[in-house]
Design an enzyme around this catalytic site. Structure first.
Site, PDB file in Angstrom:
ATOM      1  N   CYS A 122      52.804  37.348  23.258  1.00  0.00           N
ATOM      2  CA  CYS A 122      53.616  36.618  24.242  1.00  0.00           C
ATOM      3  C   CYS A 122      54.569  35.615  23.588  1.00  0.00           C
ATOM      4  CB  CYS A 122      52.700  35.903  25.231  1.00  0.00           C
ATOM      5  SG  CYS A 122      51.382  36.975  25.806  1.00  0.00           S
ATOM      6  N   HIS A 177      56.454  30.897  29.091  1.00  0.00           N
ATOM      7  CA  HIS A 177      55.813  32.199  29.258  1.00  0.00           C
ATOM      8  C   HIS A 177      55.092  32.216  30.604  1.00  0.00           C
ATOM      9  CE1 HIS A 177      53.527  35.742  28.766  1.00  0.00           C
ATOM     10  NE2 HIS A 177      52.383  35.129  28.547  1.00  0.00           N
ATOM     11  N   ASN A 196      52.801  38.959  34.277  1.00  0.00           N
ATOM     12  CA  ASN A 196      52.875  38.526  32.875  1.00  0.00           C
ATOM     13  C   ASN A 196      53.426  39.695  32.041  1.00  0.00           C
ATOM     14  OD1 ASN A 196      52.290  37.982  30.189  1.00  0.00           O
ATOM     15  ND2 ASN A 196      50.259  37.141  30.599  1.00  0.00           N
TER      16      ASN A 196
HETATM   17  O1  UT7 Z   1      49.714  36.193  28.212  1.00  0.00           O
HETATM   18  C1  UT7 Z   1      48.567  35.885  27.550  1.00  0.00           C
HETATM   19  C2  UT7 Z   1      48.032  34.623  28.031  1.00  0.00           C
HETATM   20  N1  UT7 Z   1      47.051  34.877  29.062  1.00  0.00           N
HETATM   21  C3  UT7 Z   1      46.644  33.912  29.830  1.00  0.00           C
HETATM   22  O2  UT7 Z   1      47.161  32.816  29.706  1.00  0.00           O
HETATM   23  C4  UT7 Z   1      45.535  34.159  30.829  1.00  0.00           C
HETATM   24  C5  UT7 Z   1      44.736  32.916  30.967  1.00  0.00           C
HETATM   25  N2  UT7 Z   1      43.590  33.054  31.895  1.00  0.00           N
HETATM   26  C6  UT7 Z   1      43.745  33.105  33.225  1.00  0.00           C
HETATM   27  O3  UT7 Z   1      44.856  33.031  33.723  1.00  0.00           O
HETATM   28  C7  UT7 Z   1      42.499  33.159  34.089  1.00  0.00           C
HETATM   29  O4  UT7 Z   1      41.375  32.939  33.274  1.00  0.00           O
HETATM   30  C8  UT7 Z   1      42.333  34.495  34.852  1.00  0.00           C
HETATM   31  C9  UT7 Z   1      43.387  34.593  35.929  1.00  0.00           C
HETATM   32  C10 UT7 Z   1      42.469  35.655  33.884  1.00  0.00           C
HETATM   33  C11 UT7 Z   1      40.960  34.587  35.530  1.00  0.00           C
HETATM   34  O5  UT7 Z   1      40.755  33.480  36.389  1.00  0.00           O
HETATM   35  P1  UT7 Z   1      39.349  32.730  36.401  1.00  0.00           P
HETATM   36  O6  UT7 Z   1      39.443  31.675  37.409  1.00  0.00           O
HETATM   37  O7  UT7 Z   1      39.060  32.328  34.976  1.00  0.00           O
HETATM   38  O8  UT7 Z   1      38.360  33.855  36.940  1.00  0.00           O
HETATM   39  P2  UT7 Z   1      37.041  34.443  36.273  1.00  0.00           P
HETATM   40  O9  UT7 Z   1      37.391  35.330  35.133  1.00  0.00           O
HETATM   41  O10 UT7 Z   1      36.097  33.312  35.988  1.00  0.00           O
HETATM   42  O11 UT7 Z   1      36.432  35.309  37.434  1.00  0.00           O
HETATM   43  C12 UT7 Z   1      35.942  34.713  38.623  1.00  0.00           C
HETATM   44  C13 UT7 Z   1      35.391  35.781  39.547  1.00  0.00           C
HETATM   45  C14 UT7 Z   1      34.380  36.718  38.888  1.00  0.00           C
HETATM   46  O12 UT7 Z   1      33.387  37.026  39.851  1.00  0.00           O
HETATM   47  P3  UT7 Z   1      31.974  36.262  39.841  1.00  0.00           P
HETATM   48  O13 UT7 Z   1      31.367  36.578  38.497  1.00  0.00           O
HETATM   49  O14 UT7 Z   1      32.296  34.811  40.005  1.00  0.00           O
HETATM   50  O15 UT7 Z   1      31.263  36.884  40.994  1.00  0.00           O
HETATM   51  C15 UT7 Z   1      35.164  37.963  38.609  1.00  0.00           C
HETATM   52  O16 UT7 Z   1      34.369  39.136  38.579  1.00  0.00           O
HETATM   53  O17 UT7 Z   1      36.449  36.623  40.004  1.00  0.00           O
HETATM   54  C16 UT7 Z   1      36.091  38.006  39.779  1.00  0.00           C
HETATM   55  N3  UT7 Z   1      37.328  38.749  39.514  1.00  0.00           N
HETATM   56  C17 UT7 Z   1      38.067  39.323  40.465  1.00  0.00           C
HETATM   57  N4  UT7 Z   1      37.917  39.411  41.799  1.00  0.00           N
HETATM   58  C18 UT7 Z   1      38.873  40.040  42.501  1.00  0.00           C
HETATM   59  C19 UT7 Z   1      37.928  38.961  38.307  1.00  0.00           C
HETATM   60  N5  UT7 Z   1      39.050  39.664  38.482  1.00  0.00           N
HETATM   61  C20 UT7 Z   1      39.169  39.897  39.813  1.00  0.00           C
HETATM   62  C21 UT7 Z   1      40.132  40.569  40.590  1.00  0.00           C
HETATM   63  N6  UT7 Z   1      39.940  40.598  41.928  1.00  0.00           N
HETATM   64  N7  UT7 Z   1      41.237  41.138  40.074  1.00  0.00           N
END
Ligand code: UT7
Length: 321
Positions: A111, A248, A278
């Site tokens: 990125c 980004h 992204n």
């Molecule tokens: O370009 C490279 C740079 N990348 C980034 O900067 C990404 C940085 N990270 C993020 O933006 C965030 O960490 C994410 C958007 C990727 C994820 O958000 P989060 O608040 O950290 O969510 P999480 O991974 O902790 O997941 C929370 C819950 C989980 O369920 P449980 O275990 O709490 O029941 C996941 O299974 O959300 C669930 N989940 C989803 N649910 C519906 C994960 N993906 C999805 C989805 N739809 N697509």
């Protein structure tokens, strides 16, 4: 001598894929994706390739700059999703544009690829080895997604953005910072082909992207403001002196957090992730082209660009328009 952006262009694939569509093919929802990330849709390739998007973005940037392809002496493409291992995407762009006098190579800094490309061209320009260059950030990330991993595949999109850079004695790039942290690299990874020769066959299953989202999130919200502060200090400016922050486009919450840490209004942070997702190396130049084409950039404006992500890598570049 410094380097000035004299034209921008971009190209997105024709097909738009909404969060609602994704919710029909996997267990997700518009509510989850948009509330956690700000993303509502992304463009995904069907017929387009990384090279075809790059060539069109490059052509548009050259038109905007009023520069002929033969005037380019360098083309750099920031990408991690080139169509071939070799030739480079930059060489494909050279052939597509007829930029016969350019030296061409790709940079893989995920990125941060576009910003690293700008800094590389700037170093060539300062050394006198280059006068006019095309820098592109382009990705077809959809081909390296695991479409059964909803936590990652919903975040990314495809597209390309480009800028024409010319040596300038008065203004352009004012200050910059870049860095890498390979120790944390596997927080965002996509494996290449594995060993395969007469001595060892470990299989050639293709790699897909895996991300520890929370680790990358923590990295981004600390590394980006620190990098921006470093650049501001070098330029003798404060956060308020910047007219526009072109960051980004990974997650709206990361951008809000950076704005808060810098104590700057979100009004100075244009957003494209809502309609593009992204696009890794493509995010910064596509957004720069959007604000340019909307007439939001005035001569003398100070613009801070910042890329961050896989590697892990980060880079910030302050320019005067
Ligand atoms: O370009 C490279 C740079 N990348 C980034 O900067 C990404 C940085 N990270 C993020 O933006 C965030 O960490 C994410 C958007 C990727 C994820 O958000 P989060 O608040 O950290 O969510 P999480 O991974 O902790 O997941 C929370 C819950 C989980 O369920 P449980 O275990 O709490 O029941 C996941 O299974 O959300 C669930 N989940 C989803 N649910 C519906 C994960 N993906 C999805 C989805 N739809 N697509």
């Amino acid at each position: 001598m410094t380097s000035r952006i004299i034209g921008t262009g971009s190209c997105l694939p024709e097909t738009v894929v909404t969060n609602d569509y994704l919710s029909t093919i996997m267990d997700t929802s518009d509510e989850w994706i948009s509330s956690r990330t700000g993303i509502r849709q992304r463009h995904l390739v069907k017929e387009e390739t990384t090279a075809s998007l790059s060539i069109e973005a490059g052509r548009r940037a050259l038109d905007d700059a009023g520069v002929k392809p033969q005037e380019l002496d360098m083309i750099i493409v920031g990408t991690l999703t080139g169509d071939y291992v070799t030739p480079s995407t930059a060489c494909e762009v050279q052939a597509g544009l007829g930029a016969v006098n350019a030296v061409c190579f790709d940079i893989n800094a995920a990125c941060s690829g576009f910003v690293f490309g700008l800094h590389t061209v700037n170093a060539y320009i300062k050394s006198g080895m280059c006068k006019t260059a095309l820098v592109i950030g382009a990705e077809t990330l959809s081909k390296i997604m695991d479409w059964s991993d909803r936590s990652t595949c919903v975040l990314f999109g495809d597209g390309a953005g480009a800028a024409v850079i010319r040596a300038d004695e008065t203004t352009g790039i004012l200050a910059y910072d870049q860095g890498s942290d390979g120790e944390r690299g596997l927080h965002l990874e996509c494996k290449n082909r594995t060993n395969n020769n007469p001595l060892v066959q470990t299989g050639m299953e293709p790699g897909y992207t895996h991300m520890d989202g929370q680790e990358v999130y923590k990295f981004a919200v600390t590394a980006v403001p620190a990098s921006i502060h470093k650049v501001l200090e070098e330029a003798g400016l404060s956060p308020d002196d910047i007219d526009l922050y072109v960051l980004h486009q990974a997650n709206i919450r990361i951008i809000q957090s950076v704005a808060k840490r810098l104590k700057v209004s979100m009004d100075k942070f244009p957003i494209s992730l809502d309609h593009c997702g992204n696009i890794s190396a493509g995010s910064v130049p596509i957004l720069l082209d959007e604000v340019n084409k909307k007439g939001m950039l005035k001569k003398g404006d100070k613009i801070m660009m910042s890329g961050f992500g896989g590697g892990l890598t980060w880079g910030s570049c302050l320019i005067e328009w």
